[in-house]
Scaffold this active site. Structure first.
Site, PDB file in Angstrom:
ATOM      1  N   GLU A 284       5.826  -1.289  -3.318  1.00 43.03           N
ATOM      2  CA  GLU A 284       7.206  -1.166  -3.801  1.00 43.03           C
ATOM      3  C   GLU A 284       7.503  -2.158  -4.916  1.00 43.03           C
ATOM      4  OE1 GLU A 284      10.053   0.719  -0.331  1.00 43.03           O
ATOM      5  OE2 GLU A 284      10.297  -1.377  -0.834  1.00 43.03           O
ATOM      6  N   HIS A 305     -17.524   2.634   8.969  1.00 38.44           N
ATOM      7  CA  HIS A 305     -18.193   3.836   9.457  1.00 38.44           C
ATOM      8  C   HIS A 305     -17.446   5.101   9.036  1.00 38.44           C
ATOM      9  CE1 HIS A 305     -20.976   1.524  12.072  1.00 38.44           C
ATOM     10  NE2 HIS A 305     -20.027   0.628  11.881  1.00 38.44           N
ATOM     11  N   LYS A 419      15.236  10.726  -0.757  1.00 40.22           N
ATOM     12  CA  LYS A 419      16.464  10.675   0.072  1.00 40.22           C
ATOM     13  C   LYS A 419      17.495  11.661  -0.447  1.00 40.22           C
ATOM     14  CE  LYS A 419      16.310   5.781   1.295  1.00 40.22           C
ATOM     15  NZ  LYS A 419      16.929   4.491   1.050  1.00 40.22           N
TER      16      LYS A 419
HETATM   17  O1  PA5 Z   1      12.154  -2.197   0.684  1.00 41.71           O
HETATM   18  C1  PA5 Z   1      13.089  -1.450   0.849  1.00 41.71           C
HETATM   19  O2  PA5 Z   1      14.186  -1.659   0.334  1.00 41.71           O
HETATM   20  C2  PA5 Z   1      12.989  -0.226   1.731  1.00 41.71           C
HETATM   21  O3  PA5 Z   1      11.733   0.139   2.138  1.00 41.71           O
HETATM   22  C3  PA5 Z   1      13.836  -0.523   2.940  1.00 41.71           C
HETATM   23  O4  PA5 Z   1      13.283  -1.611   3.599  1.00 41.71           O
HETATM   24  C4  PA5 Z   1      13.947   0.658   3.875  1.00 41.71           C
HETATM   25  O5  PA5 Z   1      14.322   1.787   3.165  1.00 41.71           O
HETATM   26  C5  PA5 Z   1      14.960   0.354   4.962  1.00 41.71           C
HETATM   27  O6  PA5 Z   1      16.187   0.067   4.397  1.00 41.71           O
HETATM   28  P1  PA5 Z   1      17.387  -0.481   5.245  1.00 41.71           P
HETATM   29  O7  PA5 Z   1      17.005  -1.789   5.783  1.00 41.71           O
HETATM   30  O8  PA5 Z   1      18.518  -0.566   4.273  1.00 41.71           O
HETATM   31  O9  PA5 Z   1      17.645   0.532   6.331  1.00 41.71           O
END
Ligand code: PA5
Length: 444
Positions: A284, A305, A419
């Site tokens: 990310e 393996h 989303k």
């Molecule tokens: O790194 C990020 O922002 C995302 O992967 C969030 O961690 C994930 O979408 C969960 O988000 P939230 O904590 O707002 O539910």
């Protein structure tokens, strides 16, 4: 203290990277320490191991003690950064089989990290007849997967304990002031913990997001923070005595020479979810603007393996980073067998660690000879302090690396695309036109 060995990666570079990358790393370090770079409103994690909220930390310890006293299970509801770090630490330190072990701490179940009915039903049935508590974790407070799961477990708690009783067993970790979860928690009287505004999900394991579930599993969260604080001090230093500089420089230099995929490997199977956490952190943070090293992970020796063939002889776009821990106490010794039918008496009396070490060294040489540059992260014993060091090391190196790559390491605009489509297809109010458009595309 953790060290990085890049001696088996450096020969793969056409020119040494240290001097060439020094200015970019110095700039990146300045941005991390003082702000001024992209995404600098999300730097709260940099000083967190020193600057964390002591009062909240005490409340986390108190809540963990209460859960240990009144619950046989804790259901942890969250996804992405609100899930992976806690699971990584719990599995690494307490075992992937933690829930099956004899212990005086509650089982810990992670749910709300997907939309599988089977997965949800399974955890639901596992806790239905025992005393349990819930830690619902969402920084935004609006993420669909955990919100849906929370509906089920909130209803189950209310059925078992009544509304007031349930409220005493629900712990919400979320934004200080905003979001649906914060509103619900305030309205229902749940104890809340804060995900600081300036700490993004994937950098949040050392906040209440990770600390409460980790503490419930019996891990010493003070030692975890102390380890992170030690590493924070080391990472503040400019130059290659700083392991984060070494790692960030080498992986960026290898990327520029065509090594586009990084495999994180460990010879301890309990590390699997730490690698999942690492994949989110790096994926990310760096995967944007059509660039970024693709982070993948392998569990050795098991995956030797299965994936070993590709690593040894497939397309040469791989680099490998291996996390090595010092040996655990209580090593198993290979027993002697008089008949020696399996021909293994040459191993009799050796510890599994000795054998694993030779597997590590043998793999290292084979992969390097096969054209895969190798970096080794040498960590201490697999304990809370070491994991604190490791977490902070990877976070800091990730911030440096992202800046050297030229991206904002602290946003994740790409996560929104699926989303929006999902909301439109599910008919969420406000997404009607988009829903029609997407359905037409699907029908083509
Ligand atoms: O790194 C990020 O922002 C995302 O992967 C969030 O961690 C994930 O979408 C969960 O988000 P939230 O904590 O707002 O539910």
């Amino acid at each position: 203290m953790l060290t990085v060995d890049i001696s088996k990666a450096a020969p793969f570079l056409s020119a040494p990277c240290e001097d060439a990358l020094r200015p970019a790393l110095a700039q990146a370090a300045k941005w991390l320490q003082n702000g001024g770079g992209k995404g600098d409103d999300f730097l709260g994690w940099v000083k967190l191991p020193e600057a964390y909220d002591r009062d909240e930390f005490a409340r986390i310890e108190k809540a963990a003690a209460k859960i240990k006293g009144d619950s046989k299970a804790l259901v942890v509801i969250g996804i992405g950064g609100s899930y992976l770090g806690a699971r990584g630490v719990v599995e690494c330190l307490c075992s992937p089989n933690y829930n099956l072990r004899k212990k005086d701490t509650p089982n810990v179940y992670f749910i709300g990290n997907g939309l599988s009915s089977a997965a949800l039903r399974e955890v639901y049935e596992l806790v239905e007849d025992v005393d349990f508590s819930v830690n619902v974790i969402s920084k935004s407070g609006t993420t669909t997967e955990p919100a849906v799961a929370f509906r089920f477990f909130k209803a189950l708690l209310e059925k078992k304990y009544g509304k007031a009783g349930a409220a005493k067993r629900i712990y919400a970790t979320t934004d200080r002031a905003r979001g649906a979860l914060k509103g619900l928690a305030d309205a229902e009287g749940y104890e809340t913990f804060v995900v600081p505004d300036d700490v993004g999900g994937r950098y949040s394991v050392l906040t209440a997001v990770g600390l409460l579930p980790i503490a419930v599993a019996g891990v010493d969260i003070r030692a975890l923070m102390e380890g992170a604080a030690d590493m924070m001090k080391l990472c503040r230093e400019d130059g290659y005595s700083n392991p984060a500089w070494q790692y960030a420089a080498m992986r960026n230099a290898l990327y520029r020479e065509g090594k586009k995929t990084e495999l994180l490997a460990c010879f301890e199977p309990s590390f699997r979810f730490m690698a999942e956490w690492w994949k989110q952190l790096y994926g990310e943070s760096e995967g944007k603007e059509q660039k970024g090293i693709f982070p993948a992970s392998v569990d050795f020796t098991a995956d030797l393996h299965s994936m070993g063939q590709y690593i040894q002889q497939g397309e040469r776009m791989l680099m490998e980073t291996v996390v090595r821990f010092e040996p655990d106490d209580n090593q198993m010794l290979v027993p002697h067998d008089d008949a020696d039918g399996d021909g293994l008496n040459f191993l009799a009396g050796k510890t599994l660690h000795e054998i694993n070490t030779q597997a590590m060294d043998g793999t290292l040489l084979a992969h390097v000879e096969g054209g895969v540059p190798n970096m080794i992260v040498r960590a201490g014993k697999r304990d809370a302090r070491t994991l604190g060091e490791l977490i902070y090391f990877f976070e800091y190196a990730c911030g440096l690396s992202g800046y050297v790559l030229g991206v904002n390491p602290f946003d994740q605009p790409g996560v929104e695309a699926y989303k929006k489509n999902m909301f439109a297809l599910l008919g969420k109010p406000g997404y009607e036109a988009m829903g029609d458009e997407l359905r037409a595309k699907l029908a083509k």
